[in-house]
Design a protein around this motif. Structure first.
Motif, short mmCIF file in Angstrom:
data_model
loop_
_atom_site.label_atom_id
_atom_site.label_comp_id
_atom_site.label_asym_id
_atom_site.label_seq_id
_atom_site.Cartn_x
_atom_site.Cartn_y
_atom_site.Cartn_z
N UNK A 184 -4.01 10.16 -6.66
CA UNK A 184 -4.38 9.26 -5.56
C UNK A 184 -3.53 8.01 -5.64
N UNK A 185 -3.44 7.30 -4.51
CA UNK A 185 -2.66 6.07 -4.44
C UNK A 185 -3.23 5.19 -3.35
N UNK A 186 -2.83 3.92 -3.38
CA UNK A 186 -3.36 3.01 -2.37
C UNK A 186 -2.86 1.61 -2.51
N UNK A 187 -3.78 0.66 -2.52
CA UNK A 187 -3.43 -0.75 -2.53
C UNK A 187 -2.65 -1.14 -3.78
N UNK A 188 -1.77 -2.15 -3.61
CA UNK A 188 -0.99 -2.72 -4.71
C UNK A 188 -0.04 -1.73 -5.36
N UNK A 194 -8.64 -0.13 -2.88
CA UNK A 194 -8.81 0.94 -1.91
C UNK A 194 -7.81 2.07 -2.13
N UNK A 195 -8.30 3.30 -2.02
CA UNK A 195 -7.46 4.50 -2.08
C UNK A 195 -7.05 4.87 -0.66
N UNK A 196 -5.75 4.95 -0.41
CA UNK A 196 -5.25 5.27 0.92
C UNK A 196 -4.92 6.75 1.10
N UNK A 197 -4.77 7.47 0.01
CA UNK A 197 -4.41 8.89 0.10
C UNK A 197 -4.66 9.56 -1.24
N UNK A 227 0.83 -1.20 0.00
CA UNK A 227 0.00 0.00 0.00
C UNK A 227 0.87 1.25 0.00
N UNK A 228 0.46 2.26 -0.75
CA UNK A 228 1.05 3.58 -0.64
C UNK A 228 0.22 4.34 0.39
N UNK A 229 0.83 4.69 1.51
CA UNK A 229 0.08 5.24 2.64
C UNK A 229 0.00 6.75 2.69
N UNK A 230 0.87 7.42 1.94
CA UNK A 230 0.79 8.88 1.94
C UNK A 230 1.42 9.46 0.68
#
Length: 420
Positions: free
Chosen positions: A390-394, A375-378, A67-70
């Protein structure tokens, strides 16, 4: 360069950069208005038109697979001032690259995912997300098993001729990285569990605030590499007041607390300790739901819980100004606020981005592509608000860009011809 910090080429740090200009087509020509029409609208309405005209244009997949968290742009607002939103106009050279002031770093974007910190140039290289620098904190220990280096949060700190990145995560340490020198300058140790959030002090580029699962929030002086204060706060995220005099913490059970920032002159020797009695307990605006992101906006707080509820409220009077029920699903995701503090964007558990007008409560746009389902994490706005990233899972990064009315008309005509 320390052994636990490596710089790699763009080929090893990211892949699958794609031009997605043909991915998204407008659903109907009726949605399209001319540029002449837009001149008759207010500034806020013209900005809303920009958001509604966004289409997916770029996809990047980083090689760590986590995941990209930020995401965080280096706007450097404490040291650089310039127009933003639709007031910002860009000039281009003969090659089509954006021309900008040398002190303007708003094109620089950092991503935090897995054990990697990737820094991108979002404009200079033909308006692409182009890798500038790459740090990998994961190495194998002496026993041969890799330590847990999963990163969760980062913030930018300005230095003359340099930009520092403070980043932390599961290894319980804060790593201070130099972008100009591509090296690790310091490690701040003290937390005993995962660091979940790092915030830069709004009045200088020397102090930061770290939030950890160990039940404490720590105030640091990056220059001296010392912890100045430890707060007994069971929190997941925190945010400084723009004045720098106080900060708010928010926890896993929906609680908010306001804390005082001590005078720097009073802090020397061992870190000063503050228990919960030193804080002001605020009203639970989200019942008992975990808070995953908070921001000061127009002097008020905008907070989000993992169930998709967002509250815009006054922490002084503890009264709600506006509530938003966003279709995010059960999702841990950081939202972003535009620099004019009028709009926010937030991601969902199914790959969508929602853009809202903070003053009217109106949903302006829903950005999603059929390929974006995780899922979008940020998510973040660019300085000119003509892109949302935006970024998130995988380890995927998605960039939605403003497309002018003329181009949208051409797309609609092509779509109509292909369906005939």
């Amino acid at each position: 360069m320390p052994s636990n910090l490596k710089r790699r080429s763009s080929e090893s740090s990211s892949s699958n950069m794609e031009n997605a200009s043909d991915f998204s087509q407008p659903s109907t020509p009726k949605q399209i208005k001319t540029e002449h029409d837009s001149q008759e609208l207010s500034k806020e309405e013209r900005q809303e038109r920009v958001f509604s005209n966004m289409r997916l244009r770029r996809i990047v997949k980083e090689n760590h697979g986590s995941d990209i968290n930020q995401l965080a742009f280096f706007f450097n607002n404490k040291n650089f001032s310039a127009p933003y939103g639709i007031d910002q106009s860009k000039t281009f050279d003969k090659r089509g690259a954006v021309q900008r002031d040398q002190s303007d770093t708003s094109n620089v974007l950092v991503t935090v995912g897995g054990a990697q910190i990737n820094v991108y140039d979002n404009e200079h290289c033909g308006d692409h997300l182009d890798i500038m620098s790459h740090f990998n904190l994961a190495i194998e220990s002496e026993e041969g098993s890799p330590p847990n280096k999963l990163l969760h949060s980062a913030c930018w700190l300005h230095r003359p001729e340099d930009a520092l990145i403070a980043v932390g995560g599961a290894d319980m340490k804060i790593h201070i990285l130099s972008l100009a020198n591509s090296q690790e300058l310091a490690i701040l140790s003290g937390h005993s569990k995962t660091i979940t959030d790092i915030q830069a002090y709004p009045q200088d580029d020397t102090h930061i605030l770290s939030t950890s699962k160990d039940g404490t929030v720590r105030l640091w002086d990056v220059t001296t590499e010392k912890c100045l204060a430890i707060y007994d706060a069971d929190a997941t995220v925190s945010i400084f007041h723009p004045s720098g005099e106080t900060f708010i913490t928010a926890g896993p059970k929906g609680d908010f607390r306001e804390w005082q920032v001590p005078n720097w002159g009073e802090l020397s020797g061992e870190p000063q300790q503050f228990d919960k009695k030193s804080s002001r307990l605020l009203k639970k605006m989200h019942n008992d739901s975990q808070i995953d992101c908070i921001r000061y906006v127009n002097g008020n707080l905008l907070s989000k819980s993992i169930n998709g509820r967002m509250e815009y409220w006054d922490p002084a009077t503890e009264t709600s100004i506006r509530s938003f029920r966003v279709k995010t699903g059960e999702n841990f995701s950081r939202f972003d606020v535009s620099l004019n503090e009028s709009f926010f964007c937030v991601g969902s558990s199914s790959g969508a981005i929602y853009v809202f007008n903070l003053h009217t409560g109106k949903q302006i746009a829903e950005l999603q592509h059929r390929r974006s389902t995780k899922a979008v994490r940020c998510c973040v706005f660019t300085r000119d608000c003509r892109s949302v990233i935006c970024a998130g899972e995988d380890a995927f990064i998605w960039r939605y860009d403003y497309i002018d009315d003329e181009t949208l008309k051409e797309w609609a005509n092509l779509q109509q011809k292909s369906s005939d």
